[in-house]
Design an enzyme around this catalytic site. Structure first.
Site, PDB file in Angstrom:
ATOM      1  N   HIS C 156       8.655  44.176  19.061  1.00  0.00           N
ATOM      2  CA  HIS C 156       7.377  43.883  18.423  1.00  0.00           C
ATOM      3  C   HIS C 156       7.657  43.248  17.086  1.00  0.00           C
ATOM      4  CE1 HIS C 156       4.757  45.862  21.254  1.00  0.00           C
ATOM      5  NE2 HIS C 156       5.551  46.916  21.261  1.00  0.00           N
ATOM      6  N   CYS C 198       5.879  38.833  19.140  1.00  0.00           N
ATOM      7  CA  CYS C 198       4.684  38.161  18.632  1.00  0.00           C
ATOM      8  C   CYS C 198       5.047  37.430  17.343  1.00  0.00           C
ATOM      9  CB  CYS C 198       3.600  39.190  18.313  1.00  0.00           C
ATOM     10  SG  CYS C 198       3.167  40.198  19.722  1.00  0.00           S
TER      11      CYS C 198
END
Lengths: 555, 531, 345
Positions: C156, C198
């Site tokens: 992440h 991301c």
């Protein structure tokens, strides 16, 4: 065909004897009624320890290099997943604590044992892909009474000071540990019994444990010469529900049949315990090469023995139950135990160990409690059956821990009265850890390692361990002795330490900055400025006009 | 009105002193305190000495003695050598010239064999000193120049001068390889040899894929100890070696070898393409477990081809079988492999049993080891004769050349490491430099200067040892684990904490500075704040 | 006669074309001067619902191993155990696909850093080489100036940082500084940096060392999306970008002629739903001329030995004589239970 095999075996044995290494592989299978099956693999290499380990033949050179570089006399490493249920399943051949467990005796010539211990665990972590590098002084103990070397030692060595023990209950075991373990075998995993160890099948079990045990054994009768024994073990407990049938076979357990023995092994044997055939009959196929009756310490065991050849023929040993209606009641073994954590809240708690002696005589046990430094156990709260000073305790050793440096170490030598349950309780309190010491998933809980129970059993009921001077499994046959020593591991426990809110630093910074900003301005103004009344009509500056505009709009 | 005036003055002075005390605490005391407590501990480093490394002379001095029959040829030879070597910036030759004494002259002319001649020269001069070399004239030579295993080169007469200089440049002193050790881009010799170090491990793995079909009779321990042990004993002035051996059974590797019919005893051979060979190294590495050692390891593997896939012959990229008495290959910075195949007679026996030819196999390994340790190849020079090796001992001048090479390499690498460390520490300002790092760097700097001095004086063995010390100290300084502290507290995170805390505080304080300043100047200012 | 001219023309043109293309292929690729290949594959997420990140990193591990890089030159860091997790209904397996097509965990996996060992500090120490003493060689990045390194990060991330284990972050500045330290010590020849998180491209924005080619699964402001859910397991099992990368790499074999520019275009916006970012200004060569095996495969130069030494005098090493004759000491098996303590009472 057979004389060719004989000649081949002669060649192999001569080659091995010339070069000094001997390799044997064995499997022991025992049904654990009513619903489980225990299979135990053992791969033993005997090396002539007089020569240096720089030149190896059948033994793994990497392990030999580690042993000689760190001057280790005896080494035991196990990686286990699952709990062994002693009450239902009896006793395993080698017991192991859940997670990773490492203990070793160093040679007398080592000057700084703690330093060697750290280096040993770091190197083993690289070899076995396990996080053994987390072993350090703060989780290592030196057991005084519970563990003794299984190899012969010289006359007057103080073995206890050379021992270090550590356990990492949080360690997981998966294929990445099995892969380097398999590479230590001379036949690796293409031939021999290790071909059965398919990771997808053996990790789908209730209990799986892989281990490496290195020790010396006597080579001659007077034991002036020793051989080094490198033993690699796998213990698996299958559940019949997982393999979806009460009939088991190699194909169902391991996904494939056995493709013959390892060409380098001098003996490849399979032992199947068929004692329960009398009460719950079953059919064993193919028929065994021989059946051996072993009487050991008052209990009879019938073993079916298969000698496997290295001719590449597929062997699929299986069992077909004759009747499925009868359900066998299990008789608990002479000694079993339970351990659990008491208490509520985040301030205090207690560890309770229940020891049940089912036998008609007293049994002596040594209980080793190893509490980590963040769980201080209070010796003053030790109660045996509710009493602080109990006559059952014959000897005690307590070493208090030091924060971030040493764990808490308690050893009790207890004589368990016959047919009784002894409850040992000790209280602990929780400690606040420093910010950096919390693991990333602190709310998962913290593991307390299992306690060691070293028992001197007077009977060999449910006892399957190999005697100390034996190397292969057939040394259990008729191996009656006055006492049967065994070391058990209880289940581990988990506690939930008081954990802070980890978003606090961010919150604190925001709050502190806001408070300071809001408070400082007015404070400074009060100290350094003066309120002055101004009559209406006095000339105002441009900025004031603008500000008044906004203020009027608000009104 | 007058009563209010002193009162307002007192109040005003109170206000101003309050403001001044805010300023005093925050700006005069607070700011330097914050600066001091958040500064990174950095030990003073000898940046000037490090940046002056490029001016350090790194020249190795070597002694060369020319022995000729008469004065004129001696001076001619000496002059030619001096002219040829004056362009070299890494090697300086101190050339001595001597006339051969009459006894020695007579013996040299009369002795038939070069080996005896060398013995004679050895009796007259000391040939065991490192970093010395003798060029001796000897008329009855077949070639222009003759070179053997000792530190003596024979030449016929002055007409052999060009060949002599070629031999000195490419065989004895290997000036190209030596300057390659100093270049920033690695040349092929540097790509092949192992990086410098004090000690290495050598592991011989005997790979036996089919132990049930063929039994291989090879005493790996004895072979390693005798052959490789004797070889590395000669290099003990350079490195320490630990010798190990192991057997890898049942290593299944598919060579994808094509069977080709030919006229050998088998009637066929299995062709292994060269492109497939490096995959064998991958599967060897999985079993050889060399990562357990703490030192760099040279891997030697003997692959015993099973009877049904024998004999294995390597085919090069053009599809031609390799013309060599032994099928072997080497991988730079890794080690070497020998593919050995049993003969047809051994395989036809009822219990196949084969004894590999230890001499041939170990000879191949020794030649691979030489390249991996830095003994470079000698190109052929027309008119010059280099006596081929007959034993495992390296030639004495090869050892000298290796000492020179490693000294230069270690010194250069130490200099570069320190220079890049200095640059790095200057670039990234929040790396902590503690005392141990400072001590390592200082020790490395001192060793570098000492090494370069000793090198230029010509004490080769001592120069090697000091440059090894410098190299190790520089590596230790660069790879010090503590150099990582505070690296991951970058500046933007620092400002994210300081700005919301200090800006609201400093804003009114700094604004009040103006008023303070004016008040202390004597003017009373009345600032009105309308409500 | 005229009838014969046409097939003749046809054959000559075919011959000429063949001839030309036979010369063209070798010149198509710019030569690389690397001598070995390494891979650093990191999965930074913990907890069961991040199963897909482990599947991501193992997909790349599997491809890289299949194309030839040996385990000793791969550093694999996995933060949590998914394969033997009690929540995994298929123990010891991790699939990249709900149809259980490929078990990316395999039988032969060796994880170097696992569990709590995967931290920012260990990652930066691994890259810069400043590992603590006693670190085994299998946990060190022993690259040299001729190494091409493939670095793959997944987990992440956000604008300028990558989260490690949900408790700490590594910022893009730290990563850039770590790579600069590698360059100063000449620990790499070229680096191919892939990141699948991301806002991934923010991680390579701050690089300033030469010879780095970087690609990311999404640009700043975009999220990288997962591919599909396996209803038997109950979590998303792979990310889009790595799913298509794995599909591409499954068709690459060790002698492949595919280029890096094909790899950089492996996931168009229609498939990935996020724009793949590429940074090529620090990379000297043209990616359309760089073969994919320069980073994903393994080159090991092999030199055939043609000059073995013909040993005439067989050497014999003098064994170091052990002058102290060891008096054989008798050893005993110790009792396994401290009976002496029982008897005294």
């Amino acid at each position: 065909m057979t004389c060719l095999l004989l000649k081949f075996m002669v060649i192999i044995t001569t080659v091995s004897n010339v070069l000094g290494d001997d390799f044997k592989e064995e499997i022991f299978i025992k049904p654990l009624p009513p619903t489980h099956l225990y299979s135990y693999f053992q791969f033993v290499t005997l090396v002539n320890s007089e020569k240096s380990f720089a030149h190896s033949h059948l033994s793994p050179r990497s392990l030999g290099e580690i042993i000689s570089r760190f001057q280790v006399d005896e080494l035991h490493l196990t990686l286990t997943e699952g709990q062994w249920r002693h009450k239902q399943w009896g006793y395993p051949v080698i017991d192991a604590a859940p997670g990773a467990e490492l203990y070793a005796w160093f040679s007398q010539e080592v000057t700084d044992i703690d330093d060697q211990w750290r280096k040993l665990s770091a190197t083993l972590s690289g070899l076995f892909c396990a996080s053994l590098n987390f072993i350090d002084n703060f989780n290592t103990v030196t057991p005084q009474m519970a563990l003794w070397p299984t190899g012969p030692v010289k006359g007057n060595t103080n073995v206890t000071s050379l021992l270090r023990y550590a356990s990492l209950p949080r360690e997981i075991v998966c294929t990445e540990n099995l892969t380097p373990w398999k590479k230590l075998l001379p036949c690796e995993s293409s031939r021999g019994f290790s071909a059965l160890l398919n990771s997808r099948m053996i990790h789908n079990t209730n209990y799986h444990s892989i281990g490496v045990h290195v020790r010396n054994v006597c080579a001659s009768k007077d034991c002036t010469e020793t051989l080094l024994e490198i033993k690699q073990t796998v213990a698996l407990v299958y559940d019949y529900k997982i393999i979806n049938s009460y009939d088991w076979s190699f194909r169902k357990l391991f996904g494939q049949g056995l493709p013959g023995a390892c060409p380098l092994s001098s003996a490849s044997t399979i032992y199947v315990d068929i004692t329960s055939n009398d009460t719950q009959p079953f059919k064993l196929t193919p028929p065994p090469d021989r059946i051996v009756l072993s009487q050991r310490g008052g209990s009879d065991t019938k073993l079916a023995v298969y000698d496997i050849k290295a001719d590449g023929q597929m062997v699929n040993i299986g069992v077909k139950q004759d009747t499925k209606e009868k359900l066998q009641l299990t008789v608990p073994p002479p000694l079993h135990f339970n351990r659990y954590v008491l208490g509520y809240g985040k301030e205090f708690g207690g560890i309770v160990t229940d020891l049940v002696n089912n036998y008609w005589t007293a049994i002596d046990v040594v209980l080793l409690e190893n509490a980590p430094w963040w769980l201080p156990i209070q010796l003053s709260s030790l109660r045996i059956n509710g009493e602080a000073e109990s006559k059952l305790v014959k000897s005690m050793f307590y070493s208090p821990g030091r924060s971030r440096q040493k764990p808490y170490h308690l050893e009790l030598l207890i004589k368990l009265p016959p047919r009784s349950t002894t409850t040992i309780t000790i209280d602990f309190e929780f400690v606040f850890l420093k910010w950096q010491e919390y693991p990333p998933d602190a709310n998962h809980g913290f593991y307390i390692g299992s306690a060691l129970i070293s028992a001197n059993l007077p009977t060999a009921k449910n006892y399957t361990s190999i005697p100390i001077n034996g190397i292969t499994y057939d040394s259990v046959i008729n191996a009656s002795k006055p006492w049967y020593p065994a070391v058990f591991r209880t289940n581990g426990a988990m506690v939930s330490l008081p954990t802070p809110d980890f978003s606090m630093p961010y919150n604190v910074i925001c709050l502190a900055c806001t408070v300071v900003a809001l408070a400082f301005g007015p404070l400074h103004n009060i100290c350094t400025k003066e309120l002055v009344l101004k009559p209406v009509g006095t000339p105002v500056s441009l900025t004031q006009k603008l500000l008044n505009l906004f203020k009027r709009k608000k009104d | 009105m007058s009563k209010q005036e002193p009162k307002s003055e007192i109040e005003e002075s109170n206000r101003m002193w309050a403001s001044a005390s805010f300023v005093g605490v925050l700006i005069i005391i607070g700011l330097p305190l914050w600066w001091k407590t958040t500064e990174v501990y950095r030990v003073a480093l000898p940046y000037d000495k490090i940046s002056s490394f490029s001016e350090l002379p790194s020249i190795i001095t070597s002694e060369l003695t020319v022995l000729a029959n008469d004065e004129q040829s001696a001076s001619e030879i000496v002059g030619a050598i001096q002219k040829a070597f004056e362009g070299e910036d890494i090697l300086k030759l101190k050339i001595k010239k001597t006339i051969i004494s009459d006894d020695l002259h007579r013996t040299l002319e009369s002795v038939a064999d070069e080996q005896d001649a060398i013995e004679e020269v050895g009796a007259a001069f000391d040939l065991t000193q490192h970093n010395q070399f003798y060029v001796v004239q000897r008329r009855p030579l077949f070639q222009d120049v003759w070179l053997g295993g000792e530190r003596v080169m024979f030449f016929r007469d002055t007409k052999a001068a060009p060949t002599l200089i070629q031999a000195l440049k490419h065989w004895v002193y290997q000036t190209k390889v030596l300057s390659g050790a100093r270049s920033s881009v690695a040349d092929s010799a540097r790509r092949t040899r192992f990086p410098p170090g004090a000690a290495y491990h050598v592991v011989l793995s005997v790979v036996h894929p089919k132990p049930d079909k063929l039994s291989v009779d090879f005493d790996a321990e004895e072979a390693v100890e005798d052959y490789i042990g004797s070889f590395v004993d000669e290099l003990s002035v350079l490195h320490n070696f630990t010798l190990k051996s192991q057997w890898l059974y049942l290593l299944d590797f598919d060579f994808q070898a094509k069977e080709i019919k030919d006229k050998s005893e088998w009637g066929r051979h299995f062709a292994v393409r060269q492109e497939r060979l490096h995959l064998l190294l991958t599967s060897l590495e999985e079993r050889a477990a060399t990562h357990v050692s703490e030192l760099p390891t040279l891997n030697l593997a003997l692959y015993a081809a099973p009877c049904h896939a024998a004999p294995l012959i390597i085919h090069d990229q053009r599809g031609q079988p390799v013309q060599s008495p032994v099928q072997a290959f080497m991988s730079p910075k890794w080690g070497g492999v020998v593919l050995a195949s049993p003969g047809q007679a051994e395989c036809q026996a009822p219990q196949p049993r084969w004894r590999p030819n230890v001499r041939v196999v170990m000879g191949t390994f020794i030649s691979q080891l030489r390249k991996l340790l830095g003994i470079a190849d000698t190109p052929s020079i027309p008119g010059g004769f280099l006596e081929p090796l007959r034993s495992v001992t390296p030639r004495r001048w090869e050892v000298d050349s290796l000492l020179r090479l490693r000294t230069v390499e270690q010194l250069t690498s130490a200099e570069r490491t320190l220079q890049s460390l200095a640059q790095l520490l200057g670039e990234i300002s929040n790396i902590v430099i503690n005392d141990e790092v400072g001590a390592s760097i200082n020790s490395a700097v001192d060793s570098i200067q000492e090494a370069s001095e000793v090198m230029s004086q010509g004490h080769l063995v001592e120069a090697y040892r000091v440059s090894l010390k410098a190299h190790t100290a520089a590596e230790t300084a660069f790879m010090e684990p503590s150099l990582l502290a505070l690296l991951y507290f970058p500046d933007d995170q620092k400002y994210a904490i300081y700005i919301p805390l200090f800006l609201p505080i400093m804003f009114p304080v700094i604004l009040s500075l103006k008023n303070l300043f004016l008040w202390f100047r004597g003017k009373t200012v009345q600032k009105e704040k309308t409500e | 006669m005229r009838i014969l001219i046409i097939p003749l023309l046809f054959f000559t043109t075919a011959f000429l074309l063949n001839f030309n293309s036979a010369i063209e292929i070798p010149e198509n690729f710019q030569k690389s001067n690397h001598t070995n290949n390494w891979a650093v594959l990191v999965d930074t997420s913990r907890f069961w619902f991040n199963y897909r990140h482990v599947a991501n990193v193992l997909s790349i591990y599997r491809s890289v191993k299949r194309l030839g890089i040996p385990d000793s030159q791969i550093i694999l860091m996995i933060s949590d155990d998914m394969a033997c997790n009690p929540r995994n209904p298929r123990p010891a397996t991790i699939f990249n696909n709900a149809h259980e097509q490929i078990n990316v965990y395999g039988d032969d996996v060796e994880v170097d850093y696992r569990g709590y060992e995967v931290s920012v500090e260990n990652f930066v120490r691994l890259l810069t080489g400043r590992v603590p003493p006693n670190t085994p060689r299998s946990k060190q990045l022993l690259t040299d100036e001729g190494s091409n390194i493939l670095i793959y990060l997944t987990g992440h991330g956000g604008d300028g940082f990558l989260k490690f284990q949900d408790s700490e972050e590594v910022t893009s500045q730290e990563l850039a500084d770590a790579l600069e330290q590698m360059w100063q010590k000449r620990r790499y020849n070229e680096i191919f940096f892939i990141i699948d998180t991301c806002q991934a491209s923010s991680m390579y924005e701050k690089f300033y060392s030469p010879n780095i080619l970087a690609t990311a699964s999404s640009l700043v402001g975009e999220d990288s999306l997962s591919h599909h859910v396996d209803s038997a397991i109950g979590v998303y099992i792979i990310d889009r970008y790595t799913y298509y990368v794995l599909e591409f790499l499954e068709n690459v074999h060790p002698n492949s002629q595919r280029t890096m520019s094909e790899f950089l275009a492996v996931c168009p916006k229609s498939a990935c739903l996020s724009t793949v970012g590429v940074r090529r200004d620090l990379f000297k060569r043209d990616p359309s001329k760089v073969p994919i095996t320069d980073f994903f495969g393994s080159v090991r130069p092999v030199v055939i030995t043609t000059d073995p030494i013909d040993i005439v005098d067989i050497p014999k090493r003098k064994k170091t004589v052990q002058n102290k004759t060891k008096v054989p000491e008798k050893r005993n098996y110790l009792p396994q239970f401290p009976m002496h303590l029982v008897q005294t009472t």
